[in-house]
Write an enzyme that holds these catalytic residues in place. Structure first.
Site, PDB file in Angstrom:
ATOM      1  N   ARG A   5       0.859  -1.184   0.000  1.00  0.00           N
ATOM      2  CA  ARG A   5       0.000   0.000   0.000  1.00  0.00           C
ATOM      3  C   ARG A   5       0.895   1.234   0.000  1.00  0.00           C
ATOM      4  O   ARG A   5       1.706   1.425   0.906  1.00  0.00           O
ATOM      5  CB  ARG A   5      -0.909  -0.013   1.236  1.00  0.00           C
ATOM      6  CG  ARG A   5      -1.726   1.233   1.371  1.00  0.00           C
ATOM      7  CD  ARG A   5      -2.792   1.183   2.466  1.00  0.00           C
ATOM      8  NE  ARG A   5      -3.404   2.496   2.517  1.00  0.00           N
ATOM      9  CZ  ARG A   5      -3.323   3.351   3.533  1.00  0.00           C
ATOM     10  NH1 ARG A   5      -2.718   3.000   4.650  1.00  0.00           N
ATOM     11  NH2 ARG A   5      -3.869   4.546   3.448  1.00  0.00           N
TER      12      ARG A   5
ATOM     13  N   HIS B 212      -2.953  10.737   0.722  1.00  0.00           N
ATOM     14  CA  HIS B 212      -2.435  10.470   2.065  1.00  0.00           C
ATOM     15  C   HIS B 212      -1.804  11.771   2.569  1.00  0.00           C
ATOM     16  O   HIS B 212      -0.610  11.862   2.790  1.00  0.00           O
ATOM     17  CB  HIS B 212      -1.443   9.310   2.027  1.00  0.00           C
ATOM     18  CG  HIS B 212      -1.183   8.668   3.364  1.00  0.00           C
ATOM     19  ND1 HIS B 212      -1.282   7.315   3.571  1.00  0.00           N
ATOM     20  CD2 HIS B 212      -0.830   9.199   4.566  1.00  0.00           C
ATOM     21  CE1 HIS B 212      -0.991   7.030   4.839  1.00  0.00           C
ATOM     22  NE2 HIS B 212      -0.704   8.163   5.460  1.00  0.00           N
TER      23      HIS B 212
ATOM     24  N   GLU C 196      -7.466   8.513   6.283  1.00  0.00           N
ATOM     25  CA  GLU C 196      -7.712   9.156   7.573  1.00  0.00           C
ATOM     26  C   GLU C 196      -8.123  10.634   7.481  1.00  0.00           C
ATOM     27  O   GLU C 196      -7.387  11.512   7.965  1.00  0.00           O
ATOM     28  CB  GLU C 196      -6.473   9.046   8.464  1.00  0.00           C
ATOM     29  CG  GLU C 196      -6.030   7.632   8.748  1.00  0.00           C
ATOM     30  CD  GLU C 196      -4.934   7.550   9.806  1.00  0.00           C
ATOM     31  OE1 GLU C 196      -4.467   8.599  10.280  1.00  0.00           O
ATOM     32  OE2 GLU C 196      -4.536   6.426  10.164  1.00  0.00           O
TER      33      GLU C 196
ATOM     34  N   ASN D  69      -7.437   1.638   9.818  1.00  0.00           N
ATOM     35  CA  ASN D  69      -6.119   1.816  10.430  1.00  0.00           C
ATOM     36  C   ASN D  69      -6.314   1.748  11.930  1.00  0.00           C
ATOM     37  O   ASN D  69      -7.114   2.505  12.490  1.00  0.00           O
ATOM     38  CB  ASN D  69      -5.522   3.175  10.079  1.00  0.00           C
ATOM     39  CG  ASN D  69      -5.152   3.292   8.606  1.00  0.00           C
ATOM     40  OD1 ASN D  69      -5.261   2.320   7.850  1.00  0.00           O
ATOM     41  ND2 ASN D  69      -4.728   4.475   8.193  1.00  0.00           N
TER      42      ASN D  69
ATOM     43  N   GLU E 211      -3.601  -0.287   8.038  1.00  0.00           N
ATOM     44  CA  GLU E 211      -2.411   0.077   8.823  1.00  0.00           C
ATOM     45  C   GLU E 211      -2.549  -0.513  10.214  1.00  0.00           C
ATOM     46  O   GLU E 211      -3.628  -0.457  10.817  1.00  0.00           O
ATOM     47  CB  GLU E 211      -2.246   1.602   8.986  1.00  0.00           C
ATOM     48  CG  GLU E 211      -1.849   2.336   7.745  1.00  0.00           C
ATOM     49  CD  GLU E 211      -1.699   3.839   7.961  1.00  0.00           C
ATOM     50  OE1 GLU E 211      -1.428   4.283   9.091  1.00  0.00           O
ATOM     51  OE2 GLU E 211      -1.876   4.573   6.977  1.00  0.00           O
TER      52      GLU E 211
HETATM   53  C1  FCB Z   1      -1.378   7.097  10.635  1.00  0.00           C
HETATM   54  C2  FCB Z   1      -0.965   7.622   9.277  1.00  0.00           C
HETATM   55  C3  FCB Z   1       0.380   7.128   8.823  1.00  0.00           C
HETATM   56  C4  FCB Z   1       1.373   7.057   9.954  1.00  0.00           C
HETATM   57  C5  FCB Z   1       0.792   6.327  11.135  1.00  0.00           C
HETATM   58  C6  FCB Z   1       1.735   6.166  12.288  1.00  0.00           C
HETATM   59  O1  FCB Z   1      -2.255   8.005  11.241  1.00  0.00           O
HETATM   60  O2  FCB Z   1      -1.906   7.253   8.313  1.00  0.00           O
HETATM   61  O3  FCB Z   1       0.808   7.952   7.772  1.00  0.00           O
HETATM   62  O4  FCB Z   1       1.811   8.306  10.268  1.00  0.00           O
HETATM   63  O5  FCB Z   1      -0.369   6.955  11.570  1.00  0.00           O
END
Ligand code: FCB
Length: 451
Positions: free
Chosen positions: A82, A126, A171, A296, A356
């Site tokens: 990803r 992102h 996010e 995530n 994530e």
């Molecule tokens: C998330 C983000 C990623 C990274 C992690 C630790 O919020 O999507 O880019 O910074 O945290």
């Protein structure tokens, strides 16, 4: 389905075993080959709120070292990767002229991934976008949804035949909360009235992006949300209400808009006169059918009522006895199971990916024998993978798991100090070393996910 230990089902065939990164955090060379300046590069240069700002133009030098990084993914046995596209490489001014050389970089990367048997999973946004768009109001400009949809079309026209999974946004809550409310992320604003407007425009961009991509023939479209259980610090009605507010603000805000076409009823009360009367037609356009939803997951929050704690009147209570990561996040594996159940209940039959999951710990440097012991990260992954198996056994249609992160990278305002990688990066020499956690993950993948 192959069965794992006991009678628990193991991982289904076709399960994606991946790692995740993002453009700003790993690529470096942002202005190479005609790229434009991004909001984050500008924020790092001028705000004084970004650590290691001098490293932004180098990051992990992935823009030049990507062939080595694809080989690393192969060595780990990943079958998915990803990554995100830097909008400013592709459309340096945000709209208008396309920079073909920027798209070429992603074409080379995607082709190399496919040749290595690794499914390319692309995130369009992102958090980095052309700084030129911030000069036009960024996510506060209602036109931003259209800017994003046109950008999505350009990327799809170049890569549409080769990308396995498309995510519109990563996010959006963080963009709103850190970028527009608390000012710790680009664009660095601290304005309660801006936050809901920025969030709404991000969601409108998601809706417009999905609509444009579908019209172009795209499939496998989704979005990535960061979700976090909010547990009341006590059984008191005040603490329970505080946890409910915190949940509506972080989790319900996006889940409800995307899946039910409405914002949680708590939000207008939370924002008071700063909550606009959003048009119903916008919410209809935001609620597009999704092919998958990405979660995530890092931690949970224990919350208590505190009238002095911002618009939520809710404070996070530090868990002193718990293991916390270098970012101060409590290690709380059951929260992963809880958010998976919640998303599956709300989204089914739409399948779910963990897009994530991972942890920053203070790793030692690689030892003389080239090994690097990061036992806390190994434990973190083991405990969270246990939750993944349990969720599968409960019937959650979970299709993949992506570790954050492939590499030690630039952790936004925190700079280089927070190491999340399963591969260590020496930021002087750019040398990569697979950590014990990387070896652990590779073993798990080889075993089909089972311990
Ligand atoms: C998330 C983000 C990623 C990274 C992690 C630790 O919020 O999507 O880019 O910074 O945290």
């Amino acid at each position: 389905m192959k069965s794992g230990r006991g009678d628990a089902p193991s991982f289904p065939p076709g399960f994606l075993w991946g790692a995740a990164t993002s453009a700003y955090q790993v690529e470096g060379s942002p202005l190479a080959d005609g790229g434009g300046e991004s909001n984050w590069r500008r924020f790092a240069r001028v705000s004084g709120r970004v650590r290691d700002a001098a490293a932004v133009d180098r990051a992990c030098d992935h823009y030049r070292r990507w062939p080595e990084d694809v080989r690393l993914m192969q060595a780990l046995g990943l079958n998915a990767y990803r990554f995100s596209v830097a909008w400013a490489r592709v459309l340096p001014a945000g709209t208008g002229a396309v920079n073909a050389a920027g798209l070429d970089f992603y074409e080379r990367l995607v082709d190399a991934l496919l040749a290595a048997g690794i499914a390319p999973c692309l995130t369009l946004y992102h958090w980095d976008h052309p700084a030129a768009l911030d000069e036009r109001g960024g996510w506060l400009n209602p036109d931003s949804a259209e800017w994003f949809a046109r950008y999505a079309e350009v990327v799809y026209a170049a890569l549409g035949d080769r990308v396995a999974l498309w995510a519109t946004l990563n996010e959006p809550w963080v963009v709103m909360d850190a970028g527009y409310l608390h000012g710790t992320h680009a664009p660095g604003h601290r304005d309660r009235a801006e936050a809901p407007r920025a969030a709404h425009n991000l969601l409108r961009a998601h809706g417009a992006g999905i609509t444009a991509l579908r019209a172009a023939g795209a499939r496998n479209l989704g979005i990535v949300l960061n979700l976090e259980p909010k547990h009341p610090a006590s059984g008191s009605p005040a603490d329970r209400a505080a946890a409910a507010r915190a949940d509506a603000y972080m989790n319900g805000f996006f889940l409800d808009a995307l899946l039910t076409g409405d914002y949680p009823e708590e939000l207008p009360a939370l924002f008071g006169r700063d909550w606009p009367d959003f048009p119903a037609a916008d919410l209809r356009r935001i609620r597009q059918p999704l092919d998958w939803i990405g979660v995530n997951y890092y931690t949970r929050a224990v919350v208590r009522h505190d009238p002095g704690a911002g618009h939520l009147a809710a404070a996070t209570v530090p868990q002193r006895d718990a293991l916390c990561t270098e970012t101060g996040w409590e290690v709380y594996p059951p929260g992963l199971g809880a958010v998976l159940d919640r998303v599956w209940r709300a989204a089914r039959p739409v399948p779910v990916y963990i897009t994530e999951n991972g942890a920053a710990f203070a790793d030692p440097p690689p030892a003389a024998d080239g090994r690097l012991a990061d036992p806390l990260r190994v434990d973190y992954l083991r405990a969270h993978l246990r939750e993944v198996r349990a969720a599968l056994a409960r019937g959650v249609d979970l299709r993949g798991y992506f570790v954050w992160s492939l590499l030690d990278n630039l952790e936004w305002a925190e700079g280089l100090g927070k190491r999340f990688g399963i591969v260590h990066v020496d930021h002087e020499s750019q040398r990569r070393t697979i950590k014990a956690s990387g070896r652990f993950y590779a073993e798990r993948i080889r075993a089909g996910g089972d311990p």
